[in-house]
Design a protein around this motif. Sequence first.
Motif, PDB file in Angstrom:
ATOM      1  N   GLU A  35       4.289  14.028 -11.786  1.00  0.00           N
ATOM      2  CA  GLU A  35       4.681  14.062 -13.204  1.00  0.00           C
ATOM      3  C   GLU A  35       3.570  14.670 -14.063  1.00  0.00           C
ATOM      4  O   GLU A  35       3.848  15.425 -14.992  1.00  0.00           O
TER       5      GLU A  35
ATOM      6  N   VAL B 127      -7.199  15.433  -3.419  1.00  0.00           N
ATOM      7  CA  VAL B 127      -6.465  14.462  -2.592  1.00  0.00           C
ATOM      8  C   VAL B 127      -7.024  14.446  -1.175  1.00  0.00           C
ATOM      9  O   VAL B 127      -7.285  13.383  -0.606  1.00  0.00           O
TER      10      VAL B 127
ATOM     11  N   SER C 250     -10.429  12.877  -0.965  1.00  0.00           N
ATOM     12  CA  SER C 250     -10.440  11.432  -1.195  1.00  0.00           C
ATOM     13  C   SER C 250     -10.118  10.685   0.102  1.00  0.00           C
ATOM     14  O   SER C 250     -10.477   9.526   0.249  1.00  0.00           O
TER      15      SER C 250
ATOM     16  N   ALA D 151       4.060   5.510  -5.616  1.00  0.00           N
ATOM     17  CA  ALA D 151       4.044   5.460  -7.082  1.00  0.00           C
ATOM     18  C   ALA D 151       2.977   6.390  -7.650  1.00  0.00           C
ATOM     19  O   ALA D 151       3.219   7.119  -8.615  1.00  0.00           O
ATOM     20  N   GLN D 152       1.812   6.403  -7.026  1.00  0.00           N
ATOM     21  CA  GLN D 152       0.742   7.277  -7.478  1.00  0.00           C
ATOM     22  C   GLN D 152       1.103   8.748  -7.244  1.00  0.00           C
ATOM     23  O   GLN D 152       0.754   9.620  -8.055  1.00  0.00           O
ATOM     24  N   SER D 153       1.797   9.020  -6.149  1.00  0.00           N
ATOM     25  CA  SER D 153       2.245  10.392  -5.862  1.00  0.00           C
ATOM     26  C   SER D 153       3.215  10.871  -6.934  1.00  0.00           C
ATOM     27  O   SER D 153       3.116  12.016  -7.403  1.00  0.00           O
TER      28      SER D 153
ATOM     29  N   THR E 269       3.398   9.747  -9.967  1.00  0.00           N
ATOM     30  CA  THR E 269       2.618   9.883 -11.201  1.00  0.00           C
ATOM     31  C   THR E 269       1.866  11.210 -11.206  1.00  0.00           C
ATOM     32  O   THR E 269       1.856  11.927 -12.220  1.00  0.00           O
ATOM     33  N   LEU E 270       1.270  11.547 -10.071  1.00  0.00           N
ATOM     34  CA  LEU E 270       0.557  12.818  -9.962  1.00  0.00           C
ATOM     35  C   LEU E 270       1.513  13.998 -10.145  1.00  0.00           C
ATOM     36  O   LEU E 270       1.204  14.953 -10.863  1.00  0.00           O
TER      37      LEU E 270
ATOM     38  N   THR F 133       3.917   1.528  -1.058  1.00  0.00           N
ATOM     39  CA  THR F 133       4.592   1.585  -2.347  1.00  0.00           C
ATOM     40  C   THR F 133       3.638   2.103  -3.425  1.00  0.00           C
ATOM     41  O   THR F 133       4.016   2.935  -4.256  1.00  0.00           O
ATOM     42  N   ASP F 134       2.404   1.635  -3.386  1.00  0.00           N
ATOM     43  CA  ASP F 134       1.406   2.105  -4.345  1.00  0.00           C
ATOM     44  C   ASP F 134       1.141   3.598  -4.181  1.00  0.00           C
ATOM     45  O   ASP F 134       1.033   4.328  -5.177  1.00  0.00           O
ATOM     46  N   ILE F 135       1.040   4.058  -2.951  1.00  0.00           N
ATOM     47  CA  ILE F 135       0.789   5.484  -2.697  1.00  0.00           C
ATOM     48  C   ILE F 135       1.952   6.321  -3.218  1.00  0.00           C
ATOM     49  O   ILE F 135       1.755   7.355  -3.861  1.00  0.00           O
TER      50      ILE F 135
ATOM     51  N   THR G 121       0.832  -1.198   0.000  1.00  0.00           N
ATOM     52  CA  THR G 121       0.000   0.000   0.000  1.00  0.00           C
ATOM     53  C   THR G 121       0.869   1.251   0.000  1.00  0.00           C
ATOM     54  O   THR G 121       0.621   2.185  -0.752  1.00  0.00           O
TER      55      THR G 121
END
Length: 146
Positions: free
Chosen positions: A19, A111, A114, A12-14, A16-17, A8-10, A6
């Motif tokens: 970028e 954010v 959510s 990665a998404q951060s 991506t956001l 790691t996913d957060i 979880t």
Amino acid sequence: MMTTVTQTDILAQSFTLAEMIIQSQQFKQYEAAKSALRRDIDAQEMIWEFNKRKDEFEEVQRFGKYHPDYSRVSKEVRELKRKLDLYEPIALFKKSEKELEELLNEVSLIVAHSVSKTIKVPTGNPFFDSMSCSGGCASGGGCGCK
């Protein structure tokens, strides 16, 4: 420290956001305006002069209208500020900075909401601030909060 999937996913998404924000039109316009402003010698001289006058104003401000140079210094600072605001490279930079700030405020709200609808996100914009009010704002419910 163990990292869960979880976390790691957060992360990665951060990334991506971040970028996506960097690739946005608002960020590109901001960077272009910032670069143009740095290259503009006249703008840099005007900013330097304004900062010098602003320091002088802050010194005079300590005594207020009783300082002998208060009127002169206040007038000079206001005139320089107006000149700065009307100078095109500076005006374009401020406009692009404001647009980028609005984008970041919107992202912050998305954010935060959510996670929870009751999180307050101060944006400096009454429209967005009213969206993030979760009560206890001391307006007597005038903003629509509960």
